[in-house]
Each structure stands twice: as C-alpha cells, then as structure tokens.
Design an enzyme around this catalytic site. Structure first.
Site, short mmCIF file in Angstrom:
data_model
loop_
_atom_site.label_atom_id
_atom_site.label_comp_id
_atom_site.label_asym_id
_atom_site.label_seq_id
_atom_site.Cartn_x
_atom_site.Cartn_y
_atom_site.Cartn_z
CG HIS A 19 2.34 9.72 -6.29
ND1 HIS A 19 3.59 9.37 -5.82
CD2 HIS A 19 1.72 8.55 -6.60
CE1 HIS A 19 3.70 8.05 -5.83
NE2 HIS A 19 2.59 7.53 -6.29
CD GLN A 24 1.87 2.75 -12.71
OE1 GLN A 24 0.75 3.05 -12.31
NE2 GLN A 24 2.84 2.39 -11.87
NE ARG A 43 3.04 -5.87 -6.77
CZ ARG A 43 3.85 -6.28 -5.80
NH1 ARG A 43 4.47 -5.40 -5.03
NH2 ARG A 43 4.03 -7.57 -5.56
CE1 TYR A 82 7.64 0.75 -10.94
CE2 TYR A 82 6.66 2.87 -10.41
CZ TYR A 82 6.56 1.62 -10.98
OH TYR A 82 5.39 1.22 -11.58
CG HIS A 168 8.28 1.51 -3.83
ND1 HIS A 168 7.29 0.77 -3.22
CD2 HIS A 168 7.84 1.73 -5.10
CE1 HIS A 168 6.31 0.55 -4.07
NE2 HIS A 168 6.63 1.11 -5.22
NE ARG A 171 5.41 -3.80 -1.71
CZ ARG A 171 6.28 -3.63 -2.71
NH1 ARG A 171 7.33 -4.42 -2.83
NH2 ARG A 171 6.11 -2.65 -3.59
CD GLU A 198 -1.34 2.13 -3.44
OE1 GLU A 198 -0.10 2.06 -3.44
OE2 GLU A 198 -2.03 2.25 -4.47
CG HIS A 232 -1.55 5.94 -1.96
ND1 HIS A 232 -2.31 6.33 -3.04
CD2 HIS A 232 -0.45 5.33 -2.50
CE1 HIS A 232 -1.73 5.95 -4.16
NE2 HIS A 232 -0.60 5.35 -3.87
CG ASP A 283 -0.83 6.66 -8.08
OD1 ASP A 283 0.25 6.22 -8.50
OD2 ASP A 283 -1.45 6.13 -7.15
ZN LIG Z 1 2.32 5.52 -6.68
#
Ligand SMILES: [Zn+2]
Length: 404
Positions: A19, A24, A43, A82, A168, A171, A198, A232, A283
């Site tokens: 993952h 990021q 976020r 994403y 995703h 949510r 998560e 997670h 991640d």
């Molecule tokens: Zn992630």
C-alpha cells in the site's frame, strides 16, 4: 525460516510494500506541526498538493519515492492511485495518463508494480466535494472500470505490472459501487484493495449511513474473499476480524503512517488468531523502511497490550515478502527477486544463525542493504539505487516547481 546465509551476506526473497501513495513522499517533514494536528487537517495539506501536481510532477515525485524504497530493500509495490483527472476534474485526453506516469516511475527504477486504480465516487455520504477531490472522482462507476480495462490492456505484455481494483473507502464509495466493483474484480481475478476502518469517524459515518460497521458492510455486499486487502483495519471489533479471517482476506498494516497520522493501533493479535493474512505498506512514505514497517506491527502490539511475542519474526518477514506479493497479485514472484544484506553491517553483526529471521526483522535497517535484484536486474548496489543522483535531482526540481 526465510532468511538464508551466504558467506558475509544474508539473502532474502523480494519484499513488497502493498500500500503506497508515492506522491505523498513530497510531504515528509512538511506536515508535522500544529496546523495538521489531526488526520483530517493533515489530509487538507495533502489535498493542496494533490490539487496542483501535473503528470511530470507525479512521475518525478513517485520515481524518487520508489528509488528510496528500492534502496531500503523493497522490490514490489502496490500503488493505491487516486489522482486521475486534470486540475478542476476534467479528464486528460488520455484518461489514464497519471496512472501511466506512476507505473512508468516504478518500472524506470526497476520495481514490480501493481497499479491499484482507485474508484472514488463522493466526498462522503451527503457531503459536497472538497477542493482537490474533483481530481479523484468519476461521474459513474463505468468510467472507472473502463480505465481499469484500458490499463490491463496496456500492460498485458509486461509481466512486472499488475492492475487491480481499489474502491477508496466506505466513505468515498457507496455500497452499490462496492458490490459492483467487487464482482468486477472477482470475475477477472484481480486484487481488490480498500481502506477499511482507518479512522473512528469513518466507522461512525458508516454506522449512520448503513447501520453496519465497515467490515459488516463488505460482508453484506459479498466483498470478502482472498483477494480483498483491507488497508489499515485499525478500528475493528473482534467479530470483524473474524469475518476477515474466515474469508482469508488480508489486513495491510501501515504502522509508520498510522503512527504519524494518529490513526490508532489495530488489534493485530486478534487479526492473526482469526486467520486474517498480514501484509504491510509504506502508505504515505512517512518512512520507507520495510524492516521498520514490519517489526512495528509486533512492537506496537507490545505497547498496546503490555505483553510480548504475539507474531514471530518468520511470520513478520513472510508478511513483508510472500504475503505482500500475494496481496498485490504477484504470488510466488518474490522468489525471482533478491534482497542481499551485509551481515557485517552494524545492525546485523553477530546475528545468530538459528534465529536469522529475528535478527533481520528486529535488527536490519537501510544501512544493512547491499544489493537488490528484481527479476535478474541489479537495481541497488552497495545500498544505493543505481540511478539515485539523477532521480534525486529530478525530485528536488519537482518540489521547487510545486513551491515546497
Ligand atoms: Zn492509504
């Protein structure tokens, strides 16, 4: 035992991070102060970056993230991708341009890669989109699934690239999308990854919308099976761990990111006891060290429970290696790759022969890496990726372009 001694070396099969959000990596060291004091404010900063990256940025940031992972012993990566569309949300002329940039970044540094094409429907139940999210969203599920088919066709002849399906989170997609995406993945035997529990808020919102906790909802919609990777799996009740275990699904634990974001700690002991399979992920690239990632599962469990040795070193190394490969649809390919550690390095000197896996899992660090081989190609020599200087230069130029 997975580790093997060869003279002054300790040889491991390939190691996978199942993952990753490679871009990021740009945020490391930039999101640690009070303005991002919760997951949700962190976020917001990540969304600011996601709103402005172009295909070259995505390539340069990702390529560095992957080169760093390789230098620390990673040979295969599951990229949970994403950011699909142009700023503002309109599609690129080639709809999968950004997915291709990420795959090219991984392949150019020599890694195996599974592109987990994210399906993103909405901000949340009854919420309007936030700035940045418009680049993630498809107007309907068919657009997302068509992109997955286009990517599968594009990489059909590259044995080092796999394409998977990734709603995703509960949510960001409705139950209807989960059910249809799960059938789509099952019919084609594709990896199926999803962020699961998560954050506590995600669980509360799932209960409010569906009257079900996240894993209960996945069970209702027929999404639990051996190709499911629940990323997670932090805030589960024991019966949810049992559901994951009964279906032989994976829990992908990403401790260094979960710690960084203040996510909480999963009940890893119960997950393992119930039969869930374990793998790990870098991640957010808060850290890129696969040994730290995997030992953190056990060490954080010791902090959480006040007892020791829930998961032994061989099992942990398996999570980093064969189980990680299986989770991203590359079962068995870890044996074609090699991570060569220097037994004379400070972290491994004097390692006990009979407990070599423990010496590696609880001791090894990036300085222990000598060589990394993927499918017969040596991509790391003396602990450094063979193209490191050039890749780092492009990374720093991308950060400057982005004003970071
Ligand atoms: Zn992630």
């Amino acid at each position: 035992v997975i580790s093997r001694r060869e003279g002054d070396h300790i040889v491991l099969p390939g190691l996978a991070t199942a993952h990753s959000h490679a871009f990021q990596r740009a945020l490391r060291g930039r999101t640690q102060r009070a303005r991002s004091s919760s997951f949700w404010t962190w976020r917001g900063l990540m969304y600011e970056l996601a709103a402005k990256v172009d295909p070259d940025d995505v390539y340069d940031l990702s390529r560095f993230a992957f080169a760093e992972l390789a230098g620390k012993g990673v040979t295969a990566v599951g990229e949970f991708h994403y950011v699909h569309h142009a700023p503002g949300g309109g599609p690129y002329a080639d709809r999968t341009e950004l997915s291709q940039a990420v795959v090219r970044a991984a392949r150019d540094v020599g890694l195996r890669v599974t592109l987990l094409r994210v399906l993103y429907e909405r901000a949340g139940f009854g919420r309007s989109l936030e700035r940045g999210q418009e680049r993630f969203v498809d107007p309907d599920l068919e657009h997302g699934l068509a992109d997955i088919e286009a990517l599968r066709a594009r990489y059909a002849n590259d044995p080092r690239v796999v394409v998977g399906v990734a709603p995703h989170s509960v949510r960001a997609v409705s139950a209807d999308w989960i059910e249809r995406a799960s059938s789509f993945a099952r019919e084609r035997a594709l990896p199926f990854h999803m962020h699961v529990s998560e954050q506590r808020r995600e669980v509360r919102e799932c209960l409010a919308e569906h009257g079900r906790r996240p894993v209960e909802l996945l069970a209702d919609r027929g999404a639990l099976d051996p190709r499911l990777v629940a990323v997670h799996a932090t805030h589960l009740l024991p019966h949810e761990a049992r559901l994951l275990g009964a279906s032989r699904s994976f829990a992908c634990i990403c401790r260094t990111t979960e710690r960084d974001l203040g996510d909480g700690s999963p009940d890893a002991t119960t997950l393992v006891e119930m039969g869930a399979r374990l793998c790990t992920g870098a991640d957010s690239h808060a850290s890129s060290d696969p040994f730290e990632e995997v030992r953190a599962i056990e060490l954080d469990e010791r902090s959480r429970t006040g007892s020791r040795c829930a998961i032994d070193g061989t099992r942990l190394l398996e999570a980093a290696s064969g189980e990680g490969y299986a989770a991203i649809g590359m079962e068995g390919l870890e044996r074609e790759d090699r991570v060569v550690l220097d037994r004379r390095s400070p972290a491994l000197a004097g390692a006990a022969e009979r407990e070599l896996d423990d010496a590696v899992v609880f001791g090894a660090d990036a300085r222990s890496i000598d060589e990394v081989w993927v499918g017969g190609a040596r991509i790391v020599e003396r602990g450094v990726h063979v193209a490191y200087d050039e890749v780092r230069g492009r990374f720093e130029a991308a950060l400057a372009r982005l004003g970071l």
